[in-house]
Design a protein around this motif. Structure first.
Motif, PDB file in Angstrom:
ATOM      1  N   ALA B  52     -24.881 -13.158 -12.714  1.00  0.00           N
ATOM      2  CA  ALA B  52     -23.638 -12.947 -13.461  1.00  0.00           C
ATOM      3  C   ALA B  52     -23.691 -11.799 -14.462  1.00  0.00           C
ATOM      4  O   ALA B  52     -22.678 -11.458 -15.069  1.00  0.00           O
ATOM      5  CB  ALA B  52     -23.250 -14.236 -14.181  1.00  0.00           C
ATOM      6  N   THR B  53     -24.878 -11.169 -14.629  1.00  0.00           N
ATOM      7  CA  THR B  53     -24.922 -10.039 -15.553  1.00  0.00           C
ATOM      8  C   THR B  53     -24.473  -8.757 -14.845  1.00  0.00           C
ATOM      9  O   THR B  53     -24.474  -7.678 -15.436  1.00  0.00           O
ATOM     10  CB  THR B  53     -26.337  -9.805 -16.135  1.00  0.00           C
ATOM     11  OG1 THR B  53     -27.258  -9.644 -15.057  1.00  0.00           O
ATOM     12  CG2 THR B  53     -26.759 -10.990 -16.996  1.00  0.00           C
ATOM     13  N   ARG B  54     -24.144  -8.877 -13.565  1.00  0.00           N
ATOM     14  CA  ARG B  54     -23.648  -7.705 -12.843  1.00  0.00           C
ATOM     15  C   ARG B  54     -22.117  -7.706 -12.906  1.00  0.00           C
ATOM     16  O   ARG B  54     -21.468  -8.631 -12.416  1.00  0.00           O
ATOM     17  CB  ARG B  54     -24.153  -7.727 -11.400  1.00  0.00           C
ATOM     18  CG  ARG B  54     -25.683  -7.573 -11.343  1.00  0.00           C
ATOM     19  CD  ARG B  54     -26.229  -7.723  -9.935  1.00  0.00           C
ATOM     20  NE  ARG B  54     -25.566  -6.785  -9.033  1.00  0.00           N
ATOM     21  CZ  ARG B  54     -25.312  -7.061  -7.753  1.00  0.00           C
ATOM     22  NH1 ARG B  54     -25.681  -8.219  -7.228  1.00  0.00           N
ATOM     23  NH2 ARG B  54     -24.703  -6.184  -6.983  1.00  0.00           N
ATOM     24  N   LYS B  55     -21.571  -6.663 -13.505  1.00  0.00           N
ATOM     25  CA  LYS B  55     -20.130  -6.641 -13.751  1.00  0.00           C
ATOM     26  C   LYS B  55     -19.317  -6.791 -12.460  1.00  0.00           C
ATOM     27  O   LYS B  55     -18.265  -7.425 -12.462  1.00  0.00           O
ATOM     28  CB  LYS B  55     -19.734  -5.358 -14.495  1.00  0.00           C
ATOM     29  CG  LYS B  55     -18.349  -5.430 -15.128  1.00  0.00           C
ATOM     30  CD  LYS B  55     -18.068  -4.245 -16.053  1.00  0.00           C
ATOM     31  CE  LYS B  55     -16.701  -4.456 -16.736  1.00  0.00           C
ATOM     32  NZ  LYS B  55     -16.367  -3.366 -17.686  1.00  0.00           N
ATOM     33  N   SER B  77     -29.899 -11.903 -24.032  1.00  0.00           N
ATOM     34  CA  SER B  77     -29.408 -10.663 -23.418  1.00  0.00           C
ATOM     35  C   SER B  77     -28.428 -10.948 -22.282  1.00  0.00           C
ATOM     36  O   SER B  77     -27.425 -10.267 -22.148  1.00  0.00           O
ATOM     37  CB  SER B  77     -30.568  -9.793 -22.933  1.00  0.00           C
ATOM     38  OG  SER B  77     -31.491 -10.572 -22.210  1.00  0.00           O
ATOM     39  N   ALA B  78     -28.700 -11.972 -21.485  1.00  0.00           N
ATOM     40  CA  ALA B  78     -27.776 -12.284 -20.381  1.00  0.00           C
ATOM     41  C   ALA B  78     -26.421 -12.715 -20.930  1.00  0.00           C
ATOM     42  O   ALA B  78     -25.370 -12.210 -20.512  1.00  0.00           O
ATOM     43  CB  ALA B  78     -28.360 -13.383 -19.492  1.00  0.00           C
ATOM     44  N   SER B  79     -26.424 -13.626 -21.906  1.00  0.00           N
ATOM     45  CA  SER B  79     -25.157 -14.138 -22.443  1.00  0.00           C
ATOM     46  C   SER B  79     -24.371 -13.023 -23.128  1.00  0.00           C
ATOM     47  O   SER B  79     -23.143 -12.963 -23.014  1.00  0.00           O
ATOM     48  CB  SER B  79     -25.417 -15.287 -23.424  1.00  0.00           C
ATOM     49  OG  SER B  79     -26.237 -14.859 -24.489  1.00  0.00           O
ATOM     50  N   VAL B  80     -25.068 -12.155 -23.793  1.00  0.00           N
ATOM     51  CA  VAL B  80     -24.415 -11.043 -24.502  1.00  0.00           C
ATOM     52  C   VAL B  80     -23.725 -10.096 -23.513  1.00  0.00           C
ATOM     53  O   VAL B  80     -22.566  -9.718 -23.687  1.00  0.00           O
ATOM     54  CB  VAL B  80     -25.473 -10.307 -25.364  1.00  0.00           C
ATOM     55  CG1 VAL B  80     -25.048  -8.898 -25.677  1.00  0.00           C
ATOM     56  CG2 VAL B  80     -25.741 -11.099 -26.636  1.00  0.00           C
ATOM     57  N   LEU B  81     -24.417  -9.735 -22.449  1.00  0.00           N
ATOM     58  CA  LEU B  81     -23.837  -8.843 -21.429  1.00  0.00           C
ATOM     59  C   LEU B  81     -22.628  -9.497 -20.784  1.00  0.00           C
ATOM     60  O   LEU B  81     -21.588  -8.856 -20.603  1.00  0.00           O
ATOM     61  CB  LEU B  81     -24.876  -8.534 -20.345  1.00  0.00           C
ATOM     62  CG  LEU B  81     -25.846  -7.411 -20.654  1.00  0.00           C
ATOM     63  CD1 LEU B  81     -26.962  -7.406 -19.620  1.00  0.00           C
ATOM     64  CD2 LEU B  81     -25.133  -6.064 -20.686  1.00  0.00           C
ATOM     65  N   ILE B  82     -22.776 -10.760 -20.418  1.00  0.00           N
ATOM     66  CA  ILE B  82     -21.686 -11.449 -19.720  1.00  0.00           C
ATOM     67  C   ILE B  82     -20.442 -11.562 -20.604  1.00  0.00           C
ATOM     68  O   ILE B  82     -19.331 -11.306 -20.141  1.00  0.00           O
ATOM     69  CB  ILE B  82     -22.169 -12.836 -19.225  1.00  0.00           C
ATOM     70  CG1 ILE B  82     -23.256 -12.632 -18.162  1.00  0.00           C
ATOM     71  CG2 ILE B  82     -21.007 -13.639 -18.644  1.00  0.00           C
ATOM     72  CD1 ILE B  82     -23.965 -13.913 -17.740  1.00  0.00           C
ATOM     73  N   VAL B  83     -20.629 -11.915 -21.862  1.00  0.00           N
ATOM     74  CA  VAL B  83     -19.461 -12.029 -22.754  1.00  0.00           C
ATOM     75  C   VAL B  83     -18.784 -10.663 -22.914  1.00  0.00           C
ATOM     76  O   VAL B  83     -17.556 -10.552 -22.886  1.00  0.00           O
ATOM     77  CB  VAL B  83     -19.858 -12.625 -24.132  1.00  0.00           C
ATOM     78  CG1 VAL B  83     -18.706 -12.520 -25.116  1.00  0.00           C
ATOM     79  CG2 VAL B  83     -20.279 -14.081 -23.979  1.00  0.00           C
ATOM     80  N   ARG B 105     -22.986 -15.866 -33.881  1.00  0.00           N
ATOM     81  CA  ARG B 105     -22.231 -14.783 -34.530  1.00  0.00           C
ATOM     82  C   ARG B 105     -22.092 -13.590 -33.603  1.00  0.00           C
ATOM     83  O   ARG B 105     -21.033 -12.990 -33.496  1.00  0.00           O
ATOM     84  CB  ARG B 105     -22.946 -14.321 -35.802  1.00  0.00           C
ATOM     85  CG  ARG B 105     -22.540 -15.088 -37.033  1.00  0.00           C
ATOM     86  CD  ARG B 105     -22.690 -14.291 -38.312  1.00  0.00           C
ATOM     87  NE  ARG B 105     -24.006 -13.726 -38.527  1.00  0.00           N
ATOM     88  CZ  ARG B 105     -25.101 -14.424 -38.811  1.00  0.00           C
ATOM     89  NH1 ARG B 105     -25.032 -15.738 -38.888  1.00  0.00           N
ATOM     90  NH2 ARG B 105     -26.269 -13.823 -38.987  1.00  0.00           N
ATOM     91  N   ILE B 106     -23.175 -13.270 -32.921  1.00  0.00           N
ATOM     92  CA  ILE B 106     -23.162 -12.134 -31.998  1.00  0.00           C
ATOM     93  C   ILE B 106     -22.128 -12.354 -30.898  1.00  0.00           C
ATOM     94  O   ILE B 106     -21.302 -11.487 -30.610  1.00  0.00           O
ATOM     95  CB  ILE B 106     -24.573 -11.913 -31.388  1.00  0.00           C
ATOM     96  CG1 ILE B 106     -25.537 -11.422 -32.465  1.00  0.00           C
ATOM     97  CG2 ILE B 106     -24.507 -10.939 -30.219  1.00  0.00           C
ATOM     98  CD1 ILE B 106     -27.001 -11.491 -32.054  1.00  0.00           C
ATOM     99  N   LEU B 107     -22.155 -13.524 -30.292  1.00  0.00           N
ATOM    100  CA  LEU B 107     -21.221 -13.796 -29.195  1.00  0.00           C
ATOM    101  C   LEU B 107     -19.776 -13.766 -29.678  1.00  0.00           C
ATOM    102  O   LEU B 107     -18.881 -13.293 -28.980  1.00  0.00           O
ATOM    103  CB  LEU B 107     -21.560 -15.146 -28.545  1.00  0.00           C
ATOM    104  CG  LEU B 107     -22.918 -15.203 -27.836  1.00  0.00           C
ATOM    105  CD1 LEU B 107     -23.174 -16.596 -27.271  1.00  0.00           C
ATOM    106  CD2 LEU B 107     -23.016 -14.166 -26.725  1.00  0.00           C
TER     107      LEU B 107
END
Ligand SMILES: Nc1ncnc2c1ncn2[C@@H]1O[C@H](COP(=O)(O)OP(=O)(O)OP(=O)(O)O)[C@@H](O)[C@H]1O
Ligand SMILES: Nc1ncnc2c1ncn2[C@@H]1O[C@H](COP(=O)(O)OP(=O)(O)OP(=O)(O)O)[C@@H](O)[C@H]1O
Lengths: 218, 218
Positions: B52-55, B77-83, B105-107
């Motif tokens: 899922a990290t692939r757009k 890193s995965a959750s950050v990219l996906i969001v 906070r980041i998300l």
């Protein structure tokens, strides 16, 4: 002064240990990971590096004198051994974290007094919030009930709670009222409170009755 | 019919996906772990093995058409990219799981509409239950309030709720009453209800008022 032992200082264990310590509870934390023990030691009464699956370790920390012992690790074999030993060492109350229902059943059969499955509980709560958008909370105690937030329906405005007789007519109870754009929350409002135009109502009731009310407020 | 996409089928994601599906929501689940996808596919509408990290993956599953998209993995890193990608693909509502406050906070800054930290929430809840033994629940909405279970105090017995005027005198509200040794729960009891000797009261109120009441019932 209450004393709690927390075995396992992952996200669940460390949050629990720190929250209890902040409330004045005497907290002893144990983990085999030195870094975690070091990180938490400013925040709790005492922190030990040890392998809690060794019965002599549990014996030496006086588990029978603690009000509660918390087993906070997902590793099935470790948690199972520790709960077994805690029961044999006569721990007064054992709270254990589990990964799923099977893990929970096993720990209960071995002597855990209370078992919590954080990810499952959060998932159930979020599922309900996703399905019922106005829902702000629900009570595991009363699973058919939830708390919804809604704008005061037009026909309520200008009337007192007593007049509206919501408990009898709608089977709901207004737990709190908030003026929109204000942080001031009136909790357990008195029967004489008159509902005003810009008020948000936090209402407790069964799902089906709340949906009726929600439909009216739109 | 409501549609939800759940990215990440660990304990949180899979429980959420299955609960929603059981409520009639159309659920698409995604995970890079084939075994997890296989395990869940009988229980949800559709399950895909994908990174899922692939757009392009997110683009192909029509995230903008789902009512909500859930990002359920602890990997930062995965959750950050996906969001990030979900926001760029105009997802309508993003619920994300986080490990701690910093991750949360980041998300949120990247576009998550709602963030949940299951272990922290469970730890807070358990800490409160450990500190307040009669507590059966509390409402995150009203953090100073909790729900306690107590035996009907002697001086309440034989009197109606209306007579006792608990809201005004004790600043508490009786949400439910249960006859001891019975599973029958009277929720939102009427003002005319007369309290009987063998009844358990589930009371909502501020901590300090409840402790007064609890002291009386002992
Ligand atoms: N035998 C043991 N003795 C002491 N500590 C242990 C032992 N086994 C595991 N732990 C500790 O328990 C903690 C939690 O374990 P683990 O990471 O398996 O659980 P987790 O479910 O991922 O935790 P959380 O969800 O609370 O973050 C870890 O910090 C680990 O070092
Ligand atoms: N890039 C990715 N694409 C798809 N799935 C992923 C990706 N990265 C992680 N996942 C999946 O997300 C799921 C949850 O991830 P992870 O195990 O990190 O979270 P967790 O916090 O331990 O989960 P939980 O607490 O819900 O059990 C795993 O099943 C993993 O395979």
């Amino acid at each position: 002064k209450r004393k709690v032992i927390v075995i396992g200082l992952g996200k669940f264990g460390s949050n629990l240990a720190k929250t209890l310590a902040a409330e004045g509870v005497e907290v002893l934390g144990i983990d085999k990971n030195e870094k975690l023990v070091e990180d938490i030691s400013p925040d709790i009464s005492e922190a030990l590096v040890a392998d809690a699956t060794r019965k002599e370790v549990l014996k030496s920390i006086g588990v029978e004198e603690a009000d509660q012992v918390v087993v906070a690790m997902s590793n099935l074999s470790a948690s199972v051994l520790i709960v077994l030993y805690l029961r044999e060492l006569k721990a007064r109350f054992i709270l254990a974290k589990a990964n799923d229902e099977d893990h929970a059943r096993i720990l209960r059969l071995l002597g855990a007094d209370r078992v919590v499955i954080p990810e499952q509980d959060a998932a159930l709560r979020e599922a309900r919030t996703l399905i019922t958008p106005n829902m702000v909370d629900f009570l595991p105690l009363l699973p058919d009930f939830l708390i919804a937030k809604l704008d005061a329906p037009d026909e309520f405005i200008g009337h007192s709670l007593k007049e509206l007789d919501l408990r009898r007519r709608y089977h709901v109870y207004i737990l709190a009222i908030r003026k929109k754009h204000s942080t001031k929350l009136i909790v357990l409002p008195p029967a004489e409170h008159i509902i005003e135009k810009d008020e948000e109502l936090f209402v407790l009731g069964k799902k089906e009755y709340l949906s009726k009310l929600l439909a009216q407020s739109e």
